[in-house]
Scaffold this motif. Sequence first.
Motif, PDB file in Angstrom:
ATOM      1  N   GLY A 210       0.836  -1.209   0.000  1.00  0.00           N
ATOM      2  CA  GLY A 210       0.000   0.000   0.000  1.00  0.00           C
ATOM      3  C   GLY A 210       0.859   1.242   0.000  1.00  0.00           C
ATOM      4  N   LEU A 211       1.976   1.176  -0.792  1.00  0.00           N
ATOM      5  CA  LEU A 211       2.950   2.275  -0.883  1.00  0.00           C
ATOM      6  C   LEU A 211       3.500   2.643   0.494  1.00  0.00           C
ATOM      7  CD1 LEU A 211       1.200   4.543  -3.556  1.00  0.00           C
ATOM      8  CD2 LEU A 211       2.978   2.817  -3.897  1.00  0.00           C
ATOM      9  N   GLY A 212       3.602   1.618   1.355  1.00  0.00           N
ATOM     10  CA  GLY A 212       4.205   1.826   2.668  1.00  0.00           C
ATOM     11  C   GLY A 212       3.215   2.083   3.775  1.00  0.00           C
ATOM     12  N   VAL A 213       2.023   2.555   3.444  1.00  0.00           N
ATOM     13  CA  VAL A 213       1.016   2.876   4.460  1.00  0.00           C
ATOM     14  C   VAL A 213       0.481   1.597   5.094  1.00  0.00           C
ATOM     15  CG1 VAL A 213      -1.201   3.983   4.909  1.00  0.00           C
ATOM     16  CG2 VAL A 213       0.401   5.012   3.282  1.00  0.00           C
ATOM     17  N   TRP A 214       0.118   0.628   4.279  1.00  0.00           N
ATOM     18  CA  TRP A 214      -0.415  -0.650   4.770  1.00  0.00           C
ATOM     19  C   TRP A 214       0.631  -1.376   5.607  1.00  0.00           C
ATOM     20  CZ3 TRP A 214      -3.389  -4.464   1.057  1.00  0.00           C
ATOM     21  CH2 TRP A 214      -4.063  -5.422   1.841  1.00  0.00           C
ATOM     22  N   THR A 215       1.889  -1.292   5.156  1.00  0.00           N
ATOM     23  CA  THR A 215       2.972  -1.939   5.900  1.00  0.00           C
ATOM     24  C   THR A 215       3.093  -1.359   7.302  1.00  0.00           C
ATOM     25  OG1 THR A 215       4.205  -2.304   3.844  1.00  0.00           O
ATOM     26  CG2 THR A 215       5.437  -2.435   5.908  1.00  0.00           C
ATOM     27  N   LEU A 216       3.054  -0.029   7.411  1.00  0.00           N
ATOM     28  CA  LEU A 216       3.155   0.629   8.713  1.00  0.00           C
ATOM     29  C   LEU A 216       1.981   0.265   9.615  1.00  0.00           C
ATOM     30  CD1 LEU A 216       4.582   2.618  10.581  1.00  0.00           C
ATOM     31  CD2 LEU A 216       3.303   4.473   9.472  1.00  0.00           C
ATOM     32  N   ILE A 217       0.788   0.197   9.035  1.00  0.00           N
ATOM     33  CA  ILE A 217      -0.404  -0.141   9.819  1.00  0.00           C
ATOM     34  C   ILE A 217      -0.311  -1.566  10.363  1.00  0.00           C
ATOM     35  CG2 ILE A 217      -2.893  -0.541   9.678  1.00  0.00           C
ATOM     36  CD1 ILE A 217      -3.055   1.767   7.707  1.00  0.00           C
ATOM     37  N   ASP A 218       0.153  -2.502   9.522  1.00  0.00           N
ATOM     38  CA  ASP A 218       0.267  -3.895   9.977  1.00  0.00           C
ATOM     39  C   ASP A 218       1.318  -4.044  11.072  1.00  0.00           C
ATOM     40  OD1 ASP A 218      -1.756  -4.860   8.476  1.00  0.00           O
ATOM     41  OD2 ASP A 218      -0.521  -5.877   6.977  1.00  0.00           O
ATOM     42  N   VAL A 219       2.412  -3.272  10.978  1.00  0.00           N
ATOM     43  CA  VAL A 219       3.423  -3.324  12.039  1.00  0.00           C
ATOM     44  C   VAL A 219       2.809  -2.906  13.370  1.00  0.00           C
ATOM     45  CG1 VAL A 219       5.565  -2.281  12.884  1.00  0.00           C
ATOM     46  CG2 VAL A 219       5.379  -2.973  10.495  1.00  0.00           C
ATOM     47  N   ILE A 220       1.999  -1.871  13.349  1.00  0.00           N
ATOM     48  CA  ILE A 220       1.353  -1.392  14.574  1.00  0.00           C
ATOM     49  C   ILE A 220       0.344  -2.414  15.090  1.00  0.00           C
ATOM     50  CG2 ILE A 220      -0.125   0.404  15.553  1.00  0.00           C
ATOM     51  CD1 ILE A 220       1.130   2.356  13.560  1.00  0.00           C
ATOM     52  N   LEU A 221      -0.467  -2.974  14.175  1.00  0.00           N
ATOM     53  CA  LEU A 221      -1.502  -3.939  14.579  1.00  0.00           C
ATOM     54  C   LEU A 221      -0.890  -5.198  15.175  1.00  0.00           C
ATOM     55  CD1 LEU A 221      -4.060  -3.675  11.617  1.00  0.00           C
ATOM     56  CD2 LEU A 221      -4.204  -2.636  13.881  1.00  0.00           C
ATOM     57  N   ILE A 222       0.194  -5.699  14.586  1.00  0.00           N
ATOM     58  CA  ILE A 222       0.838  -6.911  15.101  1.00  0.00           C
ATOM     59  C   ILE A 222       1.534  -6.625  16.427  1.00  0.00           C
ATOM     60  CG2 ILE A 222       2.660  -8.611  14.673  1.00  0.00           C
ATOM     61  CD1 ILE A 222       1.978  -8.459  11.711  1.00  0.00           C
ATOM     62  N   SER A 223       2.173  -5.478  16.541  1.00  0.00           N
ATOM     63  CA  SER A 223       2.857  -5.144  17.785  1.00  0.00           C
ATOM     64  C   SER A 223       1.885  -5.019  18.951  1.00  0.00           C
ATOM     65  CB  SER A 223       3.637  -3.845  17.622  1.00  0.00           C
ATOM     66  OG  SER A 223       2.755  -2.748  17.360  1.00  0.00           O
ATOM     67  N   LEU A 224       0.653  -4.621  18.670  1.00  0.00           N
ATOM     68  CA  LEU A 224      -0.370  -4.491  19.714  1.00  0.00           C
ATOM     69  C   LEU A 224      -1.171  -5.781  19.903  1.00  0.00           C
ATOM     70  CD1 LEU A 224      -1.769  -0.927  18.867  1.00  0.00           C
ATOM     71  CD2 LEU A 224      -0.155  -1.548  20.681  1.00  0.00           C
ATOM     72  N   HIS A 225      -0.796  -6.848  19.192  1.00  0.00           N
ATOM     73  CA  HIS A 225      -1.502  -8.140  19.240  1.00  0.00           C
ATOM     74  C   HIS A 225      -2.933  -8.022  18.707  1.00  0.00           C
ATOM     75  CE1 HIS A 225       1.335 -10.653  21.728  1.00  0.00           C
ATOM     76  NE2 HIS A 225       1.820  -9.448  21.929  1.00  0.00           N
ATOM     77  N   TYR A 226      -3.223  -6.953  17.973  1.00  0.00           N
ATOM     78  CA  TYR A 226      -4.571  -6.793  17.417  1.00  0.00           C
ATOM     79  C   TYR A 226      -4.749  -7.645  16.169  1.00  0.00           C
ATOM     80  CZ  TYR A 226      -8.886  -4.471  16.015  1.00  0.00           C
ATOM     81  OH  TYR A 226     -10.192  -4.204  15.681  1.00  0.00           O
ATOM     82  N   LEU A 227      -3.688  -7.812  15.416  1.00  0.00           N
ATOM     83  CA  LEU A 227      -3.711  -8.663  14.226  1.00  0.00           C
ATOM     84  C   LEU A 227      -3.057  -9.984  14.576  1.00  0.00           C
ATOM     85  CD1 LEU A 227      -4.258  -9.105  11.203  1.00  0.00           C
ATOM     86  CD2 LEU A 227      -2.030  -8.050  10.732  1.00  0.00           C
ATOM     87  N   GLY A 228      -3.819 -11.064  14.484  1.00  0.00           N
ATOM     88  CA  GLY A 228      -3.313 -12.382  14.841  1.00  0.00           C
ATOM     89  C   GLY A 228      -3.495 -13.373  13.715  1.00  0.00           C
ATOM     90  N   PRO A 229      -3.253 -14.661  13.974  1.00  0.00           N
ATOM     91  CA  PRO A 229      -3.413 -15.710  12.969  1.00  0.00           C
ATOM     92  C   PRO A 229      -4.838 -15.765  12.425  1.00  0.00           C
ATOM     93  CG  PRO A 229      -2.174 -16.535  14.836  1.00  0.00           C
ATOM     94  CD  PRO A 229      -2.686 -15.193  15.239  1.00  0.00           C
ATOM     95  N   ALA A 230      -4.961 -16.150  11.174  1.00  0.00           N
ATOM     96  CA  ALA A 230      -6.269 -16.192  10.515  1.00  0.00           C
ATOM     97  C   ALA A 230      -7.184 -17.253  11.101  1.00  0.00           C
ATOM     98  CB  ALA A 230      -6.081 -16.448   9.022  1.00  0.00           C
ATOM     99  N   ASP A 231      -6.630 -18.297  11.742  1.00  0.00           N
ATOM    100  CA  ASP A 231      -7.461 -19.354  12.295  1.00  0.00           C
ATOM    101  C   ASP A 231      -7.992 -19.014  13.688  1.00  0.00           C
ATOM    102  OD1 ASP A 231      -5.168 -19.523  13.767  1.00  0.00           O
ATOM    103  OD2 ASP A 231      -4.677 -21.579  13.204  1.00  0.00           O
ATOM    104  N   GLY A 232      -7.671 -17.818  14.198  1.00  0.00           N
ATOM    105  CA  GLY A 232      -8.190 -17.407  15.496  1.00  0.00           C
ATOM    106  C   GLY A 232      -7.391 -17.882  16.677  1.00  0.00           C
ATOM    107  N   SER A 233      -6.295 -18.591  16.445  1.00  0.00           N
ATOM    108  CA  SER A 233      -5.485 -19.083  17.547  1.00  0.00           C
ATOM    109  C   SER A 233      -4.654 -17.951  18.146  1.00  0.00           C
ATOM    110  CB  SER A 233      -4.568 -20.213  17.077  1.00  0.00           C
ATOM    111  OG  SER A 233      -3.667 -19.738  16.086  1.00  0.00           O
ATOM    112  N   LEU A 234      -4.021 -18.248  19.268  1.00  0.00           N
ATOM    113  CA  LEU A 234      -3.213 -17.261  19.955  1.00  0.00           C
ATOM    114  C   LEU A 234      -1.744 -17.419  19.587  1.00  0.00           C
ATOM    115  CD1 LEU A 234      -4.808 -17.488  23.520  1.00  0.00           C
ATOM    116  CD2 LEU A 234      -5.395 -15.925  21.674  1.00  0.00           C
ATOM    117  N   TYR A 235      -1.015 -16.320  19.735  1.00  0.00           N
ATOM    118  CA  TYR A 235       0.428 -16.395  19.529  1.00  0.00           C
ATOM    119  C   TYR A 235       1.092 -17.235  20.614  1.00  0.00           C
ATOM    120  CZ  TYR A 235       0.310 -12.551  16.105  1.00  0.00           C
ATOM    121  OH  TYR A 235       0.073 -11.773  14.999  1.00  0.00           O
ATOM    122  N   ILE A 236       2.231 -17.800  20.305  1.00  0.00           N
ATOM    123  CA  ILE A 236       3.042 -18.494  21.299  1.00  0.00           C
ATOM    124  C   ILE A 236       3.788 -17.457  22.133  1.00  0.00           C
ATOM    125  CG2 ILE A 236       4.974 -20.075  21.680  1.00  0.00           C
ATOM    126  CD1 ILE A 236       4.201 -21.526  19.157  1.00  0.00           C
TER     127      ILE A 236
END
Length: 236
Positions: A210-236
């Motif tokens: 997304g010309l860098g915008v989507w990448t930055l958003i995903d970094v924030i979402l993953i760092s906050l544990h808001y974006l997780g695995p697609a199957d709904g499981s938890l991170y290790i």
Amino acid sequence: MQCYQISAKKACLILLMFVVNGAQHSQFGDNNMDLSRKSQNFKEVSLKNNPEIMLSHGYCSAHHENCEQVSGFCLSCDMNSTCIYGQKLNATCNVPNGIICMTGKKTFEKEYICRYCYQTEPWEHTCDWKASCNSVAINRSQYTTNCTVNDNIICLGSRTFNKNVYCNWTGGYRWSTALVLSITLGGFGADRFYLGHWQEGIGKLFSFGGLGVWTLIDVILISLHYLGPADGSLYI
């Protein structure tokens, strides 16, 4: 010997009567079994809520350093069942005769909140977790398990109760791996591919993150544990 002729219609009616009658008897038998199980469960709960029986069956330790540290399972507390929910009150608790305390009195005041045991907060009781349950990303499944109130909590009703809890399981995805992929190769959708979000991964790949915008958003979402695995499981 006499023979009787029965029409097909009458034969079907007679057969239907036998089937219905058998089903009623089977249902009655199942109900009796359920009542028996309920009676047995009620008996077990009653035994576990009796401090004297808990002590005699080894559920309570016979020696304690301080009387006020005796488990709530083993105390006999006089609590007001007509209190207002959430109200803080004091109960008079007695330690059974079979328990020896090094310090303190066997009769003392203990503060409690007016509520039933099943209304305690999640950190005030311990539940039996299942590791074999499954979950989905949108609507995480639930299952019924047994929960027990912590020793230092006194409450109304049975200290052991059933509770519906969400299925917490892991599919082997590591949060640290997802975050590193998002920071380094997030512009190519590597983080989304790793977590199983294939459609979004393809979208990030062909749009260069997304010309860098989507990448930055995903970094924030993953760092906050808001974006997780697609199957709904938890991170290790």
